[in-house]
Design an enzyme around this catalytic site. Structure first.
Site, short mmCIF file in Angstrom:
data_model
loop_
_atom_site.label_atom_id
_atom_site.label_comp_id
_atom_site.label_asym_id
_atom_site.label_seq_id
_atom_site.Cartn_x
_atom_site.Cartn_y
_atom_site.Cartn_z
N THR A 22 0.81 -1.22 0.00
CA THR A 22 0.00 0.00 0.00
C THR A 22 0.84 1.27 0.00
OG1 THR A 22 -1.74 -1.15 1.16
CG2 THR A 22 -1.76 1.23 1.35
N SER A 67 1.94 -7.79 -0.85
CA SER A 67 2.76 -8.72 -0.06
C SER A 67 2.07 -10.06 0.16
CB SER A 67 3.20 -8.09 1.26
OG SER A 67 2.14 -8.06 2.18
N THR A 98 1.98 -4.62 4.32
CA THR A 98 1.89 -4.98 5.73
C THR A 98 1.44 -6.43 5.96
OG1 THR A 98 -0.37 -4.12 5.84
CG2 THR A 98 1.40 -2.63 6.49
N ASP A 99 0.72 -6.99 4.98
CA ASP A 99 0.08 -8.29 5.24
C ASP A 99 1.07 -9.38 5.64
OD1 ASP A 99 -2.35 -7.16 4.76
OD2 ASP A 99 -2.57 -7.93 2.72
N THR A 287 2.36 -21.47 20.82
CA THR A 287 1.03 -21.17 21.37
C THR A 287 0.23 -20.30 20.41
OG1 THR A 287 -0.22 -20.14 23.15
CG2 THR A 287 1.97 -19.24 22.76
#
Ligand code: ASP
Length: 352
Positions: A22, A67, A98-99, A287
Site C-alpha cells: 500500500t 505482499s 503490511t500483510d 502457542t
C-alpha cells in the site's frame, strides 16, 4: 531490478528497497484507482527526506507486488541485495506490504547473521499519496533509525526490525494485529526497541549488537520450505490432523496449541503426533495466544507432547517459527540439529 545510485550525497547512506504494498500506491487520476507509483519520484512525494543530510538511493524489485504474493524467493532476492550492497550503505529500509511483513522480517533476521547495520521494514495502512497517509511518518522514522549511529560510529540498531506506528520492533517478534489501525503491528513478547516521539528514544538494553563490528555478516539464502502449520481447534478431526502431521511432503509441522502448549488428550491425537515423529518429522509446539510462552511441563496434556518428542517453541511467534524452520532446515538435512537450533535463541526470537 531498477537501481538508482545517484541520490543526494551526505554523511550516512541509506538504500531504500521498494517491494510493493500500500505504501507505494497513488491514485491514478485517469483510472481513479490505486496504482504503484514510480519510486524515482520519492523525493517529490516525501520532500522531508531531502532535509536529512543522508545519501538516499533507491531500488525497486523487478515486479512490485502485494505482499500477499511474497514468496521465499523474494526473501532470497532481498538478502542477496543487502549482501551485495552491504559495504556501500550504512542502513537499509525495505518498503513492504503490511500483510506479510512480519513473515519477511522474521525470515530476513535468520538469513542475516551478525548484522552490523540496520535493516528496517516499513509500509503503511494508507497509500503515500493520500492526505492522511501514515506512510510518510513511517518512512521518515525508518530512514532516521537506519542512519542512526552512536558516538563510536556504530549503528544504534544493527538488527532486522519493523518500524510502524511510531514503534520500532524486533522483526522476528512481531505480528500484524490490526488491519485498519495505524498501529498495525505488535511485539507482545519483547519490548519495543525504540519509540518515535519528539525524539527517537532507543531501548538500548534490548538491542542486539554484534560481537565483532568488523566482521562481515553471514548471509544464508538456502531455505527449506517443507513446513506446514496445524492450528488446533475444538472439533478438529483425526483425518485433518493426519493429513497435516503425516503428510508425505512435509519435513516439519508447527502445531499452534492452546495456552501454554496444550493439545487434546485424546489417544488418536497423540498417536498421530507419534506417527509423524516416527516418520522423521520435526514437530514444533507454539502457542496460539498472542502473548506468553509454551511450557510443556505445566499440564499433563502438554507433557505428553514433550514426552512424544515435540519441540517447544518458547514464546516465538508463528511467523518467527516458520522462518526459523525454513532457515534451520535449509542449513542441514539432520533433523536432530534442527531441533537443537530450535532450542537456541539465535536472533532474539525467543526468551530463554
Ligand atoms: N495488501 C497490502 C500488502 O500487504 C496491504 C498493505 O500494504 O498494507 O501488500
Amino acid at each position: 531490478m531498477k537501481f538508482n545510485p545517484d541520490g543526494n550525497t551526505g554523511k550516512s547512506s541509506i538504500l531504500l528497497i521498494y517491494t510493493g504494498g500500500t505504501i507505494g500506491m497513488k491514485v491514478d487520476p485517469a483510472e481513479q484507482a490505486l496504482k504503484p507509483f514510480d519510486f524515482s519520484q520519492i523525493l517529490e512525494e516525501v520532500p522531508e527526506l531531502g532535509k536529512f543530510a543522508y545519501r538516499i538511493d533507491y531500488c525497486t524489485l523487478d515486479s512490485v507486488i502485494d505482499s500477499a504474493d511474497i514468496e521465499p524467493s523474494t526473501w532470497q532476492t532481498l538478502a542477496g541485495l543487502i549482501r551485495d550492497k552491504y559495504d556501500r550503505y550504512d542502513g537499509f529500509v525495505i518498503l513492504h506490504g503490511t500483510d506479510t511483513m512480519a513473515y519477511s522480517a522474521s525470515a530476513l533476521s535468520f538469513m542475516t547473521e551478525g548484522l552490523t547495520k540496520p535493516v528496517i521494514f516499513t509500509g503503511s495502512q494508507l497509500p503515500i499519496g493520500v492526505a492522511r497517509t501514515d506512510g510518510k511518518e513511517n518512512l521518515i522514522s525508518s530512514v532516521e533509525i537506519a542512519a542512526a549511529k552512536d558516538s563510536d560510529g556504530h549503528a544504534i540498531v544493527p538488527e532486522v526490525c519493523i518500524c510502524f506506528g511510531n514503534s520500532l520492533m524486533r522483526g522476528n517478534r512481531t505480528s500484524k494485529v490490526n488491519s485498519e489501525d495505524f498501529r498495525a503491528f505488535r511485539s507482545p513478547n519483547c519490548p519495543n526497541l525504540a519509540e518515535a516521539g519528539i525524539s527517537i528514544r532507543y531501548n538500548t538494553n534490548i538491542i542486539i549488537r554484534p560481537s565483532d563490528w568488523d566482521r562481515r555478516p553471514a548471509f544464508h539464502t538456502s531455505l527449506d520450505t517443507r513446513v506446514s502449520i496445524l492450528k488446533l481447534h475444538p472439533g478438529i478431526t483425526p483425518q485433518v490432523v493426519r493429513n497435516i502431521l503425516c503428510g508425505p511432503e512435509t519435513r516439519a509441522v508447527i502445531i499452534e496449541t492452546y495456552g501454554a502448549g496444550n493439545a487434546p488428550s485424546r489417544e488418536w491425537f497423540l498417536d498421530l503426533v507419534k506417527e509423524g515423529i516416527s516418520m522423521g518429522k520435526v514437530i514444533l509446539n507454539v502457542t496460539q495466544c498472542l502473548a506468553g510462552s509454551v511450557n510443556m511441563e505445566l499440564y499433563a496434556t502438554g507433557k505428553r507432547l514433550k514426552d512424544a518428542g515435540v519441540a517447544g517453541g518458547y514464546d516465538i511467534t508463528t511467523e518467527g517459527a516458520l522462518a526459523k524452520l525454513f532457515y534451520l532446515m535449509g542449513r542441514t538435512e539432520d533433523n536432530a540439529e534442527v531441533i537443537r537450533g530450535l532450542d537456541e535463541n539465535l536472533r532474539g526470537e525467543i526468551t530463554k
